[in-house]
Write a protein that holds these residues in place. Sequence first.
Motif, PDB file in Angstrom:
ATOM      1  N   HIS A 273     -22.590   5.090  18.199  1.00 18.96           N
ATOM      2  CA  HIS A 273     -23.142   6.005  17.193  1.00 18.96           C
ATOM      3  C   HIS A 273     -24.665   6.060  17.211  1.00 18.96           C
ATOM      4  O   HIS A 273     -25.253   7.086  16.842  1.00 18.96           O
ATOM      5  CB  HIS A 273     -22.635   5.628  15.793  1.00 18.96           C
ATOM      6  N   LYS A 274     -25.340   4.994  17.660  1.00 13.65           N
ATOM      7  CA  LYS A 274     -26.799   5.001  17.705  1.00 13.65           C
ATOM      8  C   LYS A 274     -27.338   5.713  18.942  1.00 13.65           C
ATOM      9  O   LYS A 274     -28.528   6.022  19.009  1.00 13.65           O
ATOM     10  CB  LYS A 274     -27.328   3.557  17.675  1.00 13.65           C
ATOM     11  N   GLU A 275     -26.468   5.981  19.917  1.00  9.79           N
ATOM     12  CA  GLU A 275     -26.894   6.607  21.165  1.00  9.79           C
ATOM     13  C   GLU A 275     -26.211   7.935  21.438  1.00  9.79           C
ATOM     14  O   GLU A 275     -26.561   8.639  22.390  1.00  9.79           O
ATOM     15  CB  GLU A 275     -26.593   5.682  22.359  1.00  9.79           C
ATOM     16  N   ILE A 276     -25.244   8.312  20.630  1.00  8.68           N
ATOM     17  CA  ILE A 276     -24.398   9.460  20.941  1.00  8.68           C
ATOM     18  C   ILE A 276     -25.237  10.727  21.096  1.00  8.68           C
ATOM     19  O   ILE A 276     -26.148  10.996  20.324  1.00  8.68           O
ATOM     20  CB  ILE A 276     -23.307   9.642  19.861  1.00  8.68           C
ATOM     21  N   GLY A 277     -24.943  11.461  22.147  1.00  7.92           N
ATOM     22  CA  GLY A 277     -25.688  12.680  22.447  1.00  7.92           C
ATOM     23  C   GLY A 277     -26.852  12.465  23.388  1.00  7.92           C
ATOM     24  O   GLY A 277     -27.367  13.415  23.972  1.00  7.92           O
ATOM     25  N   GLU A 278     -27.283  11.202  23.575  1.00 10.53           N
ATOM     26  CA  GLU A 278     -28.392  10.921  24.474  1.00 10.53           C
ATOM     27  C   GLU A 278     -27.893  10.854  25.917  1.00 10.53           C
ATOM     28  O   GLU A 278     -26.836  10.298  26.202  1.00 10.53           O
ATOM     29  CB  GLU A 278     -29.063   9.588  24.112  1.00 10.53           C
TER      30      GLU A 278
END
Length: 338
Positions: A273-278
């Motif tokens: 969740h802290k990296e999603i989309g990166e």
Amino acid sequence: MTASPKRLFAISLEEIGDRPKFSWQTGHGTHIAAAGSLNVITIRNRQGDEIASIPLKGPCLQMSWDKDGDTLAVITEKSNLVYLWSANSQKTNVIDTPAKDYTTVISWSKSSPILAIGTSRGNIILYDQPTAKKLPLIGQHSGRITTMAWSKDNLLAIGANDNRISVMSSNGTVLQRCDTTDTPKHLKFSEMKREKRGTYEESTVSAVIGKKHLGLWTVGDSNNNAASAAGSQLFTLNFQDKYGDISDYQWFGDGYIMIGFSGGYFIVISTYHKEIGEELHKTRDHKGYLSSIAISTALNRAATCGNGGIKIHELSDQYVIDSIITIDEGNDNLSDIG
């Protein structure tokens, strides 16, 4: 860069026709089934010897092996028949589905001998192979079933061109539904990277939405109203326009996804969740197009296919190209790898 893998054999267009499809046997992995426009399936061993030949009454639409690789299921275009070839007896059984419309997609359970059959009018048939019983589930969707996938927990995800995804149990009970903005394709079950695991071993449903978006959806505990409500929303990932359309994608490792695009690019993202989309990695593997991705966790390798051949990368460092495979018959019409 290591030497290119050794070529074992080839199946020519003269044998199966053009528009080829193939499916590697699960479990044993010793057989490959291939079909083309000549409406016949050839099953070969690793030496290229033909084990069986299955004539079809129309163009092959899809082939799928069961979880143990004992049975190959086949459907054809504009038909309600399902062909079942046994690797043990090497005999073919043809079953007639009770639906009056056409079969459009099939999917074997990962944990039981159940074949899910989707149709052109949104119906589902669950076929129990040991008992030969068929459970028709009429009107599950209002449009053509476009994609299906089973989880390790024996849940079935279904996508249709009514822009909806549903999840049901193996007895046909619908657990959850969610709406999409376009037709879902390439449904998969996996698990997002998270600090606390959910109720199911595989609780994340992913799908290509339309052509350019990847949707992620968490399936909650059907007995928990809060979890069910939280899992009703689809999280959509968008990507740079220059990448083109999504051609293929594969989950690997601890919640990572490799996504290939028609513009020749592939990227790697995390679902934490802290990296999603990166974008954790980006490479343009093919200058013209990229059509398919395959991953082997046993070999720690990923392969992409497109114009220019097949490129194999190390999973631990996708910038490293382990080898490049050129195809003698030509590198400009490659459509699928597995």
